[in-house]
Design a protein around this motif. Structure first.
Motif, short mmCIF file in Angstrom:
data_model
loop_
_atom_site.label_atom_id
_atom_site.label_comp_id
_atom_site.label_asym_id
_atom_site.label_seq_id
_atom_site.Cartn_x
_atom_site.Cartn_y
_atom_site.Cartn_z
N ILE A 50 1.78 -0.41 3.17
CA ILE A 50 0.74 0.28 3.96
C ILE A 50 -0.19 1.09 3.06
CG2 ILE A 50 0.37 2.14 5.66
CD1 ILE A 50 2.98 1.12 7.03
N LEU A 51 0.38 1.71 2.01
CA LEU A 51 -0.42 2.53 1.09
C LEU A 51 -1.25 1.70 0.13
CD1 LEU A 51 2.17 5.31 0.09
CD2 LEU A 51 0.10 5.63 1.47
N SER A 52 -0.82 0.47 -0.14
CA SER A 52 -1.43 -0.32 -1.22
C SER A 52 -2.93 -0.60 -1.06
CB SER A 52 -0.66 -1.64 -1.39
OG SER A 52 -0.75 -2.45 -0.24
N LEU B 259 -10.80 3.52 -0.16
CA LEU B 259 -11.46 4.70 -0.73
C LEU B 259 -12.57 4.32 -1.72
CD1 LEU B 259 -8.29 6.91 -1.34
CD2 LEU B 259 -9.95 7.13 0.51
N LYS B 260 -12.84 3.01 -1.83
CA LYS B 260 -13.91 2.48 -2.69
C LYS B 260 -13.66 2.77 -4.18
CE LYS B 260 -17.39 2.88 0.98
NZ LYS B 260 -17.23 1.48 1.39
N LEU C 129 -3.04 -7.78 -1.38
CA LEU C 129 -2.63 -8.32 -0.08
C LEU C 129 -1.73 -9.54 -0.26
CD1 LEU C 129 -5.83 -8.00 2.16
CD2 LEU C 129 -3.73 -6.63 2.24
N ALA C 130 -2.04 -10.37 -1.25
CA ALA C 130 -1.19 -11.53 -1.54
C ALA C 130 0.21 -11.07 -1.96
CB ALA C 130 -1.82 -12.38 -2.64
N CYS C 131 0.25 -10.03 -2.79
CA CYS C 131 1.55 -9.49 -3.22
C CYS C 131 2.29 -8.84 -2.04
CB CYS C 131 1.35 -8.46 -4.33
SG CYS C 131 0.84 -9.19 -5.90
N ASP C 132 1.53 -8.18 -1.16
CA ASP C 132 2.15 -7.57 0.02
C ASP C 132 2.82 -8.63 0.89
OD1 ASP C 132 1.33 -5.08 -0.78
OD2 ASP C 132 -0.39 -4.98 0.57
N LEU C 133 2.15 -9.77 1.06
CA LEU C 133 2.74 -10.86 1.86
C LEU C 133 4.03 -11.37 1.21
CD1 LEU C 133 -0.47 -12.88 2.87
CD2 LEU C 133 1.00 -11.51 4.37
N LEU C 134 4.01 -11.47 -0.12
CA LEU C 134 5.23 -11.88 -0.83
C LEU C 134 6.36 -10.87 -0.64
CD1 LEU C 134 3.88 -13.26 -4.25
CD2 LEU C 134 5.22 -14.52 -2.55
N LEU C 135 6.02 -9.59 -0.69
CA LEU C 135 7.03 -8.55 -0.49
C LEU C 135 7.61 -8.62 0.93
CD1 LEU C 135 5.47 -5.47 -2.33
CD2 LEU C 135 7.48 -6.78 -3.02
N LEU C 136 6.74 -8.86 1.91
CA LEU C 136 7.23 -8.99 3.29
C LEU C 136 8.19 -10.16 3.41
CD1 LEU C 136 3.95 -8.32 5.33
CD2 LEU C 136 6.01 -6.89 5.31
N TYR C 137 7.85 -11.27 2.77
CA TYR C 137 8.71 -12.46 2.81
C TYR C 137 10.05 -12.17 2.13
CZ TYR C 137 10.48 -17.12 1.71
OH TYR C 137 11.28 -18.23 1.59
N LEU C 138 10.01 -11.46 1.01
CA LEU C 138 11.24 -11.14 0.30
C LEU C 138 12.11 -10.17 1.10
CD1 LEU C 138 9.82 -10.82 -3.34
CD2 LEU C 138 11.30 -12.64 -2.44
N ILE D 7 -1.65 6.91 -6.41
CA ILE D 7 -1.35 5.90 -5.38
C ILE D 7 -0.37 4.87 -5.95
CG2 ILE D 7 -2.30 4.04 -3.95
CD1 ILE D 7 -4.91 5.74 -3.84
N LEU D 8 -0.61 4.45 -7.21
CA LEU D 8 0.31 3.52 -7.86
C LEU D 8 1.70 4.14 -7.99
CD1 LEU D 8 0.93 0.88 -9.27
CD2 LEU D 8 -0.09 1.79 -11.36
N PHE D 9 1.75 5.42 -8.32
CA PHE D 9 3.03 6.13 -8.41
C PHE D 9 3.76 6.09 -7.06
CE2 PHE D 9 4.90 10.24 -7.10
CZ PHE D 9 6.08 10.18 -7.83
N LEU D 10 3.05 6.41 -5.97
CA LEU D 10 3.68 6.42 -4.65
C LEU D 10 4.18 5.03 -4.27
CD1 LEU D 10 1.33 8.73 -2.53
CD2 LEU D 10 3.65 9.23 -3.32
N CYS D 11 3.35 4.01 -4.49
CA CYS D 11 3.75 2.63 -4.16
C CYS D 11 4.95 2.21 -5.00
CB CYS D 11 2.58 1.67 -4.40
SG CYS D 11 1.22 1.87 -3.21
#
Length: 269
Positions: free
Chosen positions: A206-208, A214-215, A226-235, A153-157
């Protein structure tokens, strides 16, 4: 010292550490295997950097005359011998991990050569190669671990976000690339490339959350990512407004790797 500059020592070390992160995330626990992973990635990465400079020697005589090859601090013959040595050591050591590790090391070595020889100046394909190679360090570590899925998953992201970042960076470098006769997606389709880049980063976002869904990891991972995702959206928003953000995106991606690492060590946290 000149040889360390030629192989871009710091980049090789960081790539090797990424492989260890992939191994730890995949529940690997052998110090010997971790060391082998680091060394294989270090030598293969060094090979790629040397090959890059060999094929860029004429351009670097103009743009980067201080580099070891154009300055004459390292001869072309010495660089070729060093590249072959690094390649041979990296591939040999990968055999002692497992067959999949050897296969990835071989494929990555081939891609590094093809990138330097053909695709560095044709970025629509070159960007995909760079993005795969960046993410594959985690994948390489994962094939020696016990739980492959978190690192995959980390590879895909990483692959998707790096691909998007590379396109954004190309948009920032569009004038320089035109002068160097480099072909990039922004040169071909102009600002539309930024929408493609944003879409790729959105896929990574979306994948993150998957490791939490998946627990595999706990709430710390979810809140951090999620915090990083928000930063990426802003960037991405800033990129669409023609702001330079590629270096900031890279920093956020490094934080996400750190969150993966902490969450793998304390999965219930």
């Amino acid at each position: 010292m000149h040889y360390l500059e030629l192989i871009r020592f710091k980049n090789c070390v960081l790539a090797g550490i990424s492989g260890i992160v992939g191994y730890i995330i995949s529940k690997g626990s052998s110090p010997t295997i971790a060391l082998l992973i680091f060394l294989v990635i270090f030598f293969i990465c060094g090979f790629g950097n040397i090959i890059n400079d060999i094929y860029d020697i004429e351009i670097d005589k103009i743009n980067k005359p201080h580099r070891p090859l154009p300055s004459g601090k390292v001869s072309l013959k010495e660089a070729k011998i060093l590249a072959i040595s690094f390649l041979a050591v990296g591939l040999l050591l990968s055999i002692f991990i497992n067959f999949l590790a050897f296969l990835i090391a071989f494929i990555n070595s081939l891609l590094l050569f093809l990138y330097a020889r053909f695709f560095k100046r044709f970025k629509p394909i070159g960007n995909v190669i760079v993005s795969y190679l960046t993410g594959s360090t985690f994948l390489f570590g994962a094939v020696a671990g016990k739980n492959f899925y978190p690192s995959f998953i980390l590879f895909l992201c990483s692959f998707l976000a790096t691909w998007g970042r590379e396109i954004i960076k190309d948009y920032e470098d569009i004038e320089g690339d035109k002068k160097e006769n480099v072909v990039s997606l922004p040169i071909l389709i102009n600002k539309k490339a930024l929408y493609i880049a944003t879409f790729l980063i959105l896929l990574a976002i979306i994948l993150s959350p998957l490791p939490y869904i998946l627990k595999i990891f706990g709430k710390f991972y979810l809140l951090g990512v999620l915090a990083c995702d928000l930063l990426l959206l802003y960037l991405c928003y800033k990129a669409l407004k023609n702001r330079e953000v590629s270096s900031d995106i890279k920093k956020v991606m490094l934080v996400i790797v750190l969150i993966f690492l902490i969450s793998s060590v304390i999965p219930s946290f």
